[in-house]
Design a protein around this motif. Structure first.
Motif, PDB file in Angstrom:
ATOM      1  N   GLU A 121      -5.546  -5.784  -5.515  1.00  0.00           N
ATOM      2  CA  GLU A 121      -4.581  -4.706  -5.692  1.00  0.00           C
ATOM      3  C   GLU A 121      -3.415  -4.817  -4.726  1.00  0.00           C
ATOM      4  O   GLU A 121      -2.619  -3.895  -4.607  1.00  0.00           O
ATOM      5  N   PRO A 135       0.138  -6.178  -3.900  1.00  0.00           N
ATOM      6  CA  PRO A 135       1.263  -6.765  -4.636  1.00  0.00           C
ATOM      7  C   PRO A 135       1.607  -8.154  -4.110  1.00  0.00           C
ATOM      8  O   PRO A 135       1.571  -8.407  -2.903  1.00  0.00           O
ATOM      9  N   GLN A 171      -0.336 -10.353 -12.482  1.00  0.00           N
ATOM     10  CA  GLN A 171      -0.005 -10.115 -11.085  1.00  0.00           C
ATOM     11  C   GLN A 171       0.516  -8.693 -10.887  1.00  0.00           C
ATOM     12  O   GLN A 171       1.016  -8.055 -11.805  1.00  0.00           O
ATOM     13  N   ARG A 172       0.391  -8.225  -9.654  1.00  0.00           N
ATOM     14  CA  ARG A 172       0.827  -6.876  -9.292  1.00  0.00           C
ATOM     15  C   ARG A 172       2.109  -6.967  -8.459  1.00  0.00           C
ATOM     16  O   ARG A 172       2.230  -7.808  -7.560  1.00  0.00           O
ATOM     17  N   ARG A 195       5.220  -4.602  -6.358  1.00  0.00           N
ATOM     18  CA  ARG A 195       5.666  -3.339  -5.771  1.00  0.00           C
ATOM     19  C   ARG A 195       7.150  -3.151  -6.134  1.00  0.00           C
ATOM     20  O   ARG A 195       7.984  -3.987  -5.786  1.00  0.00           O
ATOM     21  N   ASP A 237       3.658   0.656  -7.971  1.00  0.00           N
ATOM     22  CA  ASP A 237       3.049  -0.645  -8.271  1.00  0.00           C
ATOM     23  C   ASP A 237       2.972  -0.856  -9.771  1.00  0.00           C
ATOM     24  O   ASP A 237       2.530   0.036 -10.522  1.00  0.00           O
ATOM     25  N   LEU A 260       1.420  -3.430 -12.669  1.00  0.00           N
ATOM     26  CA  LEU A 260       0.534  -4.523 -13.057  1.00  0.00           C
ATOM     27  C   LEU A 260       1.110  -5.172 -14.302  1.00  0.00           C
ATOM     28  O   LEU A 260       1.283  -4.512 -15.334  1.00  0.00           O
TER      29      LEU A 260
END
Length: 470
Positions: A335, A337, A377-378, A380, A429, A431
């Motif tokens: 989790e 980023p 991918q995460r 921000r 955030d 995803l």
């Protein structure tokens, strides 16, 4: 292989002219033999807001707002849309996580619906919750088009199991009618560029709307939608509090009671109200001018007579943070980023023409490079508002989790549209779990039309996107 980059007006018209009788299919989701059918006609409509107060506009199925579309989570749908107007149109399914081709935004590659043409949108509605549908065209200086018109309606994706108990379900869409430009010399830093003659819930002004009739002890589930083109709203019901269950259709981790609801353009709120203050009341805008223009509805308890009463709330207690997890959780490695997307929003008052242009990191759409994402991918998103206007910013086909609002850490609040206050910062955030072109923009129609947009794309910069993934 095709590459859907920014389009100019000529390309826009070419797409519109060739888009009749086609199916826009979301290929990213499984299909089945069970398909629910819906139909919409885009037509000129007459809206009687009150006796003698008539608005000529464009709507769906002969009315504005359009019909409430109730879809079932996970059950594929076909929505047949016929455009019976003289202008190219589109329908955007706001808040749904579907493929870009079916999303209804030209910038993502979804073709326009030419005058007289028919398009079938085919997708599997998800996630569950209060979504909505609306036109996604440009208006520029024509204040009869796009979201200034009556082209909007609720779309409720019903979950497989219903949460909570309630006695009544009420859908209230805010809209502002008969817009006009505010003269430049009368504008202030807070950006009232457009003014309106009327405002309403659904299609009736406060003075003539049928009252909401309730009984003491009832629980009423309200679905609120701000379908205005440019105006944020604050609402209250004297003597009562709203238990907020969901924001933008997504359940909040901490349902909390508030006296005031705040809805930026395109935001939705689902809230339960316990009817425990017998009397006759006005549920309406905190702004007296806006109530005078019609934004309100009477709430009448059984066996109570007399005029409806408006009292201002004791406190304006609205904040996204009220609905956050009590203690924001510490992210695990999955989790964290991989990158922070810095997004600085500014106003360019020196742009050619009489209307300001809006920029993201110094560039205006279409003269702005896409942001490229890697699937799974995460990221921000740090959204920084360097202007004197609040901006309701919206991301298509995804939800993002708020992480910091007004310098306060938050978590567990998922939204597709968030009101970014003037000279403020929001971190959220994202995803990257829905490949394809995704449009990010301010939902104020005037700001979007004049540059406040950017595409997010999957893949590496310069790599073309497969047709099935647009």
């Amino acid at each position: 292989m095709i590459d859907h980059g920014p389009m100019d007006r000529r390309q826009f018209l070419q797409l519109a002219a060739s888009a009749g009788a086609v199916s826009l299919i979301d290929r990213s989701l499984a299909w089945s033999s069970t398909v629910e059918q819906f139909s919409l006609e885009i037509t000129p409509v007459t809206v009687e807001l009150a006796p003698g107060v008539v608005v000529q506009t464009t709507g769906y199925n002969g009315k504005a707002p359009g019909p409430i579309l109730r879809m079932r989570e996970g059950v594929p749908v076909t929505v047949s849309v016929v455009n019976k107007t003289a202008s190219a149109e589109s329908v955007h399914w706001h808040g749904l996580h579907i493929g870009a081709l079916a999303d209804g935004a030209m910038e993502e590659g979804s073709p326009m619906i030419a005058p007289g043409a028919k398009v079938e949108y085919r997708f599997t509605p998800a996630p569950s919750g209060t979504r909505w549908y609306h036109t996604h065209t440009m208006a520029l200086t024509d204040l009869n088009r796009a979201t200034y018109s009556g082209q909007f309606g609720f779309l409720l994706v019903e979950p497989r199991s219903q949460p909570g108990d309630y006695d009544q379900e009420v859908f209230l869409a805010v809209h502002h009618w008969e817009p006009s430009f505010v003269p430049a010399q009368e504008q202030s830093e807070s950006c009232p560029e457009i003014t309106y003659r009327y405002a309403s819930f659904n299609d009736k002004l406060l003075s003539t709307a049928e009252p909401l009739r309730v009984r003491a002890g009832q629980r009423v589930l309200f679905h609120f939608l701000n379908a205005s083109a440019t105006e944020d709203v604050w609402l209250s019901l004297p003597g009562h509090r709203f238990t907020v269950l969901a924001l933008d259709g997504n359940a909040v981790p901490n349902p909390a009671k508030v006296e005031v609801l705040s809805l930026g353009v395109a935001e939705r709120i689902d809230a339960i109200v316990e009817m425990d203050a017998p009397g006759n009341w006005v549920l309406g805008s905190l702004d007296a001018t806006e109530r005078d223009r019609g934004l309100g509805i009477r709430v009448e308890y059984a066996n109570h007579q007399g005029a409806a009463v408006w009292n201002p709330p004791q406190v304006v207690d609205w904040s996204y943070a009220r609905f956050s997890m009590p203690q924001p959780k510490k992210p695990g490695s999955e989790e964290t980023p991989i990158e922070t997307l810095e997004m600085l929003f500014e106003k360019n008052s020196d742009a050619p023409g009489s209307i300001d242009r809006w920029t993201i990191n110094g560039r205006s759409y279409p003269d702005i490079e896409p942001v490229y994402l890697r699937e799974g991918q995460r990221y921000r998103m740090r959204m920084m508002n360097a202007t004197g206007c609040a901006h309701p910013v919206h991301l298509h086909r995804h939800s993002f989790e708020l992480k910091r609002v007004d310098q306060v850490p938050v978590s567990g609040i998922f939204k597709d549209t968030v009101r970014l206050e003037r000279y403020n910062v929001i971190e959220a955030d994202l995803l990257a779990n829905n490949p394809g072109n995704s449009l990010f923009h301010c939902h104020q129609q005037l700001h979007m039309d004049y540059g406040f947009m950017q595409l997010l794309r999957y893949g590496n910069s310069g790599r073309r996107i497969a047709a099935d993934n647009i």
